[in-house]
Design a protein around this motif. Structure first.
Motif, PDB file in Angstrom:
ATOM      1  N   ILE A  83       0.837  -1.207   0.000  1.00 16.17           N
ATOM      2  CA  ILE A  83       0.000   0.000   0.000  1.00 16.17           C
ATOM      3  C   ILE A  83       0.867   1.251   0.000  1.00 16.17           C
ATOM      4  O   ILE A  83       0.610   2.217  -0.734  1.00 16.17           O
ATOM      5  CB  ILE A  83      -0.951  -0.010   1.211  1.00 16.17           C
ATOM      6  CG1 ILE A  83      -2.003  -1.118   1.034  1.00 16.17           C
ATOM      7  CG2 ILE A  83      -1.645   1.344   1.381  1.00 16.17           C
ATOM      8  CD1 ILE A  83      -2.882  -1.310   2.246  1.00 16.17           C
ATOM      9  N   LYS A  84       1.924   1.250   0.827  1.00 17.66           N
ATOM     10  CA  LYS A  84       2.827   2.391   0.885  1.00 17.66           C
ATOM     11  C   LYS A  84       3.496   2.623  -0.464  1.00 17.66           C
ATOM     12  O   LYS A  84       3.612   3.768  -0.931  1.00 17.66           O
ATOM     13  CB  LYS A  84       3.885   2.156   1.964  1.00 17.66           C
ATOM     14  CG  LYS A  84       4.852   3.313   2.130  1.00 17.66           C
ATOM     15  CD  LYS A  84       5.878   3.011   3.230  1.00 17.66           C
ATOM     16  CE  LYS A  84       6.872   4.167   3.362  1.00 17.66           C
ATOM     17  NZ  LYS A  84       7.893   3.863   4.394  1.00 17.66           N
ATOM     18  N   LYS A  85       3.917   1.528  -1.103  1.00 20.83           N
ATOM     19  CA  LYS A  85       4.560   1.650  -2.403  1.00 20.83           C
ATOM     20  C   LYS A  85       3.598   2.219  -3.433  1.00 20.83           C
ATOM     21  O   LYS A  85       3.968   3.092  -4.235  1.00 20.83           O
ATOM     22  CB  LYS A  85       5.056   0.265  -2.841  1.00 20.83           C
ATOM     23  CG  LYS A  85       5.889   0.269  -4.109  1.00 20.83           C
ATOM     24  CD  LYS A  85       6.412  -1.128  -4.391  1.00 20.83           C
ATOM     25  CE  LYS A  85       7.297  -1.146  -5.638  1.00 20.83           C
ATOM     26  NZ  LYS A  85       7.793  -2.512  -5.923  1.00 20.83           N
ATOM     27  N   ILE A  86       2.358   1.754  -3.407  1.00 20.49           N
ATOM     28  CA  ILE A  86       1.343   2.265  -4.339  1.00 20.49           C
ATOM     29  C   ILE A  86       1.069   3.740  -4.078  1.00 20.49           C
ATOM     30  O   ILE A  86       1.006   4.563  -5.009  1.00 20.49           O
ATOM     31  CB  ILE A  86       0.044   1.441  -4.212  1.00 20.49           C
ATOM     32  CG1 ILE A  86       0.269   0.021  -4.743  1.00 20.49           C
ATOM     33  CG2 ILE A  86      -1.106   2.111  -4.974  1.00 20.49           C
ATOM     34  CD1 ILE A  86      -0.883  -0.918  -4.494  1.00 20.49           C
ATOM     35  N   GLN A  87       0.909   4.101  -2.796  1.00 18.54           N
ATOM     36  CA  GLN A  87       0.613   5.494  -2.455  1.00 18.54           C
ATOM     37  C   GLN A  87       1.757   6.415  -2.860  1.00 18.54           C
ATOM     38  O   GLN A  87       1.525   7.510  -3.398  1.00 18.54           O
ATOM     39  CB  GLN A  87       0.334   5.612  -0.949  1.00 18.54           C
ATOM     40  CG  GLN A  87      -0.976   4.969  -0.515  1.00 18.54           C
ATOM     41  CD  GLN A  87      -1.164   4.989   0.986  1.00 18.54           C
ATOM     42  OE1 GLN A  87      -0.175   5.023   1.749  1.00 18.54           O
ATOM     43  NE2 GLN A  87      -2.405   4.948   1.441  1.00 18.54           N
ATOM     44  N   GLU A  88       2.994   5.991  -2.607  1.00 19.05           N
ATOM     45  CA  GLU A  88       4.143   6.828  -2.963  1.00 19.05           C
ATOM     46  C   GLU A  88       4.235   7.004  -4.479  1.00 19.05           C
ATOM     47  O   GLU A  88       4.498   8.112  -4.971  1.00 19.05           O
ATOM     48  CB  GLU A  88       5.428   6.191  -2.432  1.00 19.05           C
ATOM     49  CG  GLU A  88       5.561   6.252  -0.913  1.00 19.05           C
ATOM     50  CD  GLU A  88       6.801   5.528  -0.429  1.00 19.05           C
ATOM     51  OE1 GLU A  88       7.417   4.786  -1.235  1.00 19.05           O
ATOM     52  OE2 GLU A  88       7.158   5.687   0.762  1.00 19.05           O
ATOM     53  N   THR A  89       4.002   5.920  -5.226  1.00 17.66           N
ATOM     54  CA  THR A  89       4.063   5.999  -6.682  1.00 17.66           C
ATOM     55  C   THR A  89       2.933   6.867  -7.226  1.00 17.66           C
ATOM     56  O   THR A  89       3.134   7.659  -8.165  1.00 17.66           O
ATOM     57  CB  THR A  89       3.993   4.593  -7.289  1.00 17.66           C
ATOM     58  OG1 THR A  89       5.051   3.801  -6.736  1.00 17.66           O
ATOM     59  CG2 THR A  89       4.143   4.641  -8.803  1.00 17.66           C
ATOM     60  N   ALA A  90       1.722   6.715  -6.644  1.00 19.57           N
ATOM     61  CA  ALA A  90       0.590   7.537  -7.086  1.00 19.57           C
ATOM     62  C   ALA A  90       0.845   9.012  -6.812  1.00 19.57           C
ATOM     63  O   ALA A  90       0.553   9.877  -7.656  1.00 19.57           O
ATOM     64  CB  ALA A  90      -0.687   7.077  -6.388  1.00 19.57           C
ATOM     65  N   GLU A  91       1.403   9.342  -5.639  1.00 20.36           N
ATOM     66  CA  GLU A  91       1.679  10.732  -5.299  1.00 20.36           C
ATOM     67  C   GLU A  91       2.747  11.306  -6.224  1.00 20.36           C
ATOM     68  O   GLU A  91       2.645  12.460  -6.669  1.00 20.36           O
ATOM     69  CB  GLU A  91       2.132  10.837  -3.839  1.00 20.36           C
ATOM     70  CG  GLU A  91       2.452  12.246  -3.372  1.00 20.36           C
ATOM     71  CD  GLU A  91       1.250  13.186  -3.474  1.00 20.36           C
ATOM     72  OE1 GLU A  91       1.472  14.407  -3.545  1.00 20.36           O
ATOM     73  OE2 GLU A  91       0.095  12.702  -3.465  1.00 20.36           O
ATOM     74  N   GLU A  92       3.744  10.505  -6.540  1.00 16.18           N
ATOM     75  CA  GLU A  92       4.782  10.958  -7.472  1.00 16.18           C
ATOM     76  C   GLU A  92       4.172  11.266  -8.838  1.00 16.18           C
ATOM     77  O   GLU A  92       4.493  12.290  -9.463  1.00 16.18           O
ATOM     78  CB  GLU A  92       5.858   9.878  -7.601  1.00 16.18           C
ATOM     79  CG  GLU A  92       6.989  10.249  -8.552  1.00 16.18           C
ATOM     80  CD  GLU A  92       8.021   9.140  -8.693  1.00 16.18           C
ATOM     81  OE1 GLU A  92       8.952   9.298  -9.499  1.00 16.18           O
ATOM     82  OE2 GLU A  92       7.867   8.104  -7.999  1.00 16.18           O
ATOM     83  N   ALA A  93       3.273  10.404  -9.312  1.00 13.45           N
ATOM     84  CA  ALA A  93       2.617  10.632 -10.603  1.00 13.45           C
ATOM     85  C   ALA A  93       1.751  11.889 -10.559  1.00 13.45           C
ATOM     86  O   ALA A  93       1.709  12.671 -11.523  1.00 13.45           O
ATOM     87  CB  ALA A  93       1.780   9.410 -10.977  1.00 13.45           C
ATOM     88  N   ARG A  94       1.029  12.099  -9.435  1.00 14.39           N
ATOM     89  CA  ARG A  94       0.196  13.293  -9.308  1.00 14.39           C
ATOM     90  C   ARG A  94       1.029  14.567  -9.379  1.00 14.39           C
ATOM     91  O   ARG A  94       0.657  15.541 -10.049  1.00 14.39           O
ATOM     92  CB  ARG A  94      -0.602  13.248  -8.003  1.00 14.39           C
ATOM     93  CG  ARG A  94      -1.872  12.399  -8.072  1.00 14.39           C
ATOM     94  CD  ARG A  94      -2.736  12.627  -6.844  1.00 14.39           C
ATOM     95  NE  ARG A  94      -2.124  12.076  -5.654  1.00 14.39           N
ATOM     96  CZ  ARG A  94      -2.361  10.852  -5.192  1.00 14.39           C
ATOM     97  NH1 ARG A  94      -3.227  10.067  -5.819  1.00 14.39           N
ATOM     98  NH2 ARG A  94      -1.771  10.418  -4.114  1.00 14.39           N
TER      99      ARG A  94
END
Length: 484
Positions: free
Chosen positions: A84-95
């Motif tokens: 979940i942390k990896k997904i959230q960090e990647t999503a925030e980076e994309a945003r």
């Protein structure tokens, strides 16, 4: 405990006949006094059993309080939170990338819009414009609107490779469960074609010389389709296979195979382990969406391979006439069978092929050109003949270039009798084998085989045979009328 009195029997302790009793548990005779002593001794032994039981209950309670299950659950929780942390960090980076780009994009549109506004103001003040100017300005406004609502430079893309590795709960720690198989078990003599069987070829419904097979718990079959230089997955009841590894022609790139002879499935890593014979190497290949293999052992004539429950690889080398055990990452293996040049002595092998490892780490080897199967116990310096060994022939005491080998929980050895077009089994200590399937001469009928090679059982006890020169894999269902 029952008591009987007779003046013809004497107490086993004191030899007296007065007031005797017989213990039905041990069948001994006791007089009245010693019968009480015997009962007291039995009660003492019962107390000891209860103490052992209480100690076991305490151990069970301790393991329940701090069990392996809880540790595994914690591992699952850690995987979940990390993913979940990896997904959230990647999503925030994309945003953030998206925000920066769109803000810059809007600024560029504003610059163009301001420039257009200046042109319109100047043209109105000077009253110097014609129809073509109006058309051009309208098109510029429309273009700015298209750039704003549908920026062509922004595309969301997802990798084909899995971003999060899937977690599995693997209950099956034992490769095979032979509880459905016994000395009286029989198999239906007409097999079902579950892979290939459409003549020789490279289409997805064809095979071309399949040396080895591996069957999973859900009856998925992996086939070492050697002359097509690929590993093919055939799901249960499928009419076509799916290429899992190779399939790009013969070659030594990491996305290619060259005459693969063996394939097994490593549950712990969810990877296939492939004996890439033509490239003299062993590869680990991801089972899910794998496009390349990782070389884990090289410079070895890998005839066949298998793996034990501890994750050690066993590789038969039919050039050096030996079998070695490898820990993944090692540069050199440990000799476990043969290694004394080719020959027929008990410390030698001659073109070893398929191998099987039992739970005591004994190595069973199809000693092909010696027409026998050898058992090498752990750390043994020579093997024991457990099947064949009477020269090449068709008699039930003989084998002809044996290939696939499996050993069940009773020590029964199952062998693909390659040159005799049959599968035979040798009970532990037997001096001759018995035909399991095939043995009806060479042919392509459902009750015939044509040079069988790889063998496997599924968990229900059904038998799978790689029918080499028929370019197919046959499944022989267990006969439900036979007794296990």
């Amino acid at each position: 405990m029952a008591t009987t009195a007779t003046d013809r029997n004497l107490c086993d302790t004191c030899g007296k006949a007065k007031g005797i009793s017989k213990c039905e548990g041990c069948a001994k005779i006791f007089c009245y006094n010693h019968f009480g002593d015997h009962r007291q001794e039995l009660n003492k032994q019962l107390d000891e059993v209860e103490v052992i039981r209480d100690l076991y209950r305490q151990t069970l309670t301790e393991q329940t309080a701090d069990s392996q299950r809880d540790k595994l659950v914690q591992q699952i929780n850690n995987w979940e939170s990390d993913s979940i942390k990896k997904i959230q960090e990647t999503a925030e980076e994309a945003r953030q990338i998206l925000f920066r780009h769109t803000n810059e994009h809007i600024k560029q549109i504003e610059v163009k819009l301001n420039k257009l506004t200046d042109q319109l103001r100047q043209s109105r003040q000077e009253n110097d414009f014609v129809e073509t100017d109006l058309h051009q300005w309208k098109e510029q406004v429309a273009q700015l609107n298209r750039e704003l609502t549908n920026p062509s430079s922004i595309i969301l893309r997802q990798d084909l490779e899995p971003f999060i590795t899937k977690i599995y709960v693997d209950i099956s720690t034992i490769p095979l469960d032979f509880t459905n198989i016994g000395i009286n078990t029989r198999w239906i003599q007409h097999g079902n074609t579950i892979a290939g069987g459409n003549e020789k070829g490279n289409l997805l419904n064809q095979l071309c010389y399949s040396w080895d097979i591996y069957v999973t718990d859900n009856q998925t079959v992996y086939v070492a389709d050697s002359s097509n230089h690929r590993i093919v997955e055939w799901k249960c009841d499928a009419t076509n296979g799916q290429i899992i590894a190779g399939g790009h022609g013969p070659g030594n790139r990491t996305d290619q195979l060259n005459d693969p002879r063996s394939v097994i499935f490593d549950r712990k890593t969810d990877c296939l382990i492939i004996g890439d014979n033509g490239n003299r190497r062993v590869l680990r290949w991801p089972r899910q969406n794998g496009t390349n293999g990782q070389i884990i052992t090289s410079n070895i004539d890998c005839s066949r391979l298998t793996m034990d429950n501890d994750g050690y690889l066993y590789v038969s080398d039919n050039t050096k006439h030996e079998v070695r055990r490898w820990k993944i990452g090692e540069t050199d293996g440990t000799l476990v069978a043969g290694g004394n040049g080719f020959g027929h002595y008990l410390n030698q092998l001659n073109c070893p092929n398929h191998i099987f490892i039992d739970h005591e780490h004994s190595v069973y080897v199809s000693d092909s050109d010696n027409h026998r199967v050898m058992k090498w116990m752990k750390d043994a310096k020579e093997g024991i003949v457990v099947a064949g060994g009477q020269g090449k022939g068709t008699d039930l005491t003989q084998l002809s270039y044996p290939r696939g080998v499996i050993v069940d929980h009773l020590g029964t050895v199952y062998v693909s009798d390659y040159g005799n077009h049959r599968v035979v089994r040798w009970f532990k200590g037997a001096i001759q084998g018995g035909i399991v399937v095939g043995g009806n001469e060479k042919g392509n009928q459902l009750n015939q085989l044509n040079h069988p090679t790889g063998l496997s059982f599924d968990r229900q006890g059904h038998l799978y045979v790689s029918d080499y020169h028929n370019y197919r894999v046959q499944k022989f269902n267990i006969d439900s009328n036979s007794s296990s």
